[in-house]
Design a protein around this motif. Structure first.
Motif: not given
Length: 285
Positions: A3-10, A53-56, A15-26
């Motif tokens: 599995k290829i992963g990415l650190h959210a700090s990219v 968000l992860l499930a979606d 990890w506010s609601a908006d940031s979480a959505r941006t990071a997961v979707e991106s």
């Protein structure tokens, strides 16, 4: 298949609601399978939202953190050790509530430069604390990863050999070695020997360039690493980690000395890294 992963700090520095959505979707849009989420303050993470968000977006997740000076299980002060164990327990609860299967990072000490070598009593505290954490994690189906970092970020684990020895003393099957090319470049003799020495205990790999910027533009011998992973039949996650002053988390950025703007286009960086890793693995012999 890895599995290829990415650190959210990219993408984000919190990890506010908006940031979480941006990071997961991106992360999903860039083609990754997994996102690594910093859990420096586990209580600040909305686990219900993150899980949804992860499930979606069809992503797996892992959590990572380093301890604080006032909450450090490698200390000889019982109160400091207790706070460290409480912090780890909170991070495990967050990991379980989100439905993630991995909790790793500098779980054994403060993320920072120590003024002296590790006290043997401190190492005993690390072993006892992590054995307890591993038992709780095993009950929840979570793997614990111990990230080997350089001498300026911990005095507990600086080499793969040290990590293997510590895991043997902990004595838990769900504790694995977490290697990181950025740190290997400082502390190890090459990029193949640590993979060989960890063997089946290797469970997580961070891919990062020597200057933490674009892959292939520094001094890391990635072909040597990818070949070693292939020979070892390594099947675990491979996660890209990069930091720039373009994305700031006050605690993490300061602890990691992220003073320079090594990149500004997160999307370009992430898509480049994904292709670099996939192509590198495919070309490995």
């Amino acid at each position: 298949m890895n599995k290829i992963g990415l650190h959210a700090s990219v993408w984000v520095g919190d990890w506010s609601a908006d940031s979480a959505r941006t990071a997961v979707e991106s992360t999903a849009k860039a083609g990754y399978d997994l996102i690594e989420i910093p859990a420096l303050d586990p209580s600040s993470i909305d686990t219900k939202l993150t899980r949804q968000l992860l499930a979606d977006n069809g992503l797996d997740a892992g959590f990572s953190l380093g301890l604080r000076w006032d909450a450090d299980i490698s200390s000889t002060d019982p109160e400091v050790v207790k706070r460290g164990r409480d912090l780890l327990a909170g991070a495990l609860t967050t990991t379980v509530e989100v439905g993630a299967g991995y909790l790793g990072g500098v779980l054994f000490s403060t993320l920072g430069k120590y003024p002296a070598p590790l006290d043997p009593r401190g190492r005993e505290n690390v072993v006892r604390s992590l054995a307890s954490l591993a038992a709780d994690a095993a009950d929840a189906g979570v793997t614990i990863g111990l990230e080997v970092v350089n001498r300026y970020e911990s005095n507990v684990l600086n080499t793969a050999e040290q990590a293997v020895a510590l895991i043997e003393d902990i004595g838990a099957d769900n504790v694995v070695v977490h290697l990181d090319t950025y740190h290997m470049n400082i502390e190890e003799q090459d990029f193949a020997t640590p993979v060989e020495r960890t063997g089946a205990k290797l469970g997580y790999v961070h891919i990062g360039e020597s200057h933490r910027g674009y892959l292939g533009t520094g001094t890391i011998n990635f072909p040597q690493l990818f070949s070693a992973l292939k020979r070892a039949d390594y099947q675990g996650p491979i996660t890209f980690e990069s930091f720039s002053s373009a994305v700031v988390n006050p605690d993490l950025s300061n602890n990691l000395a992220v003073w320079r703007n090594l990149w500004s286009d997160s999307t370009d960086l992430a898509t480049h890294a994904h292709k670099f890793i996939v192509d590198g693995l495919a070309a490995a012999s």
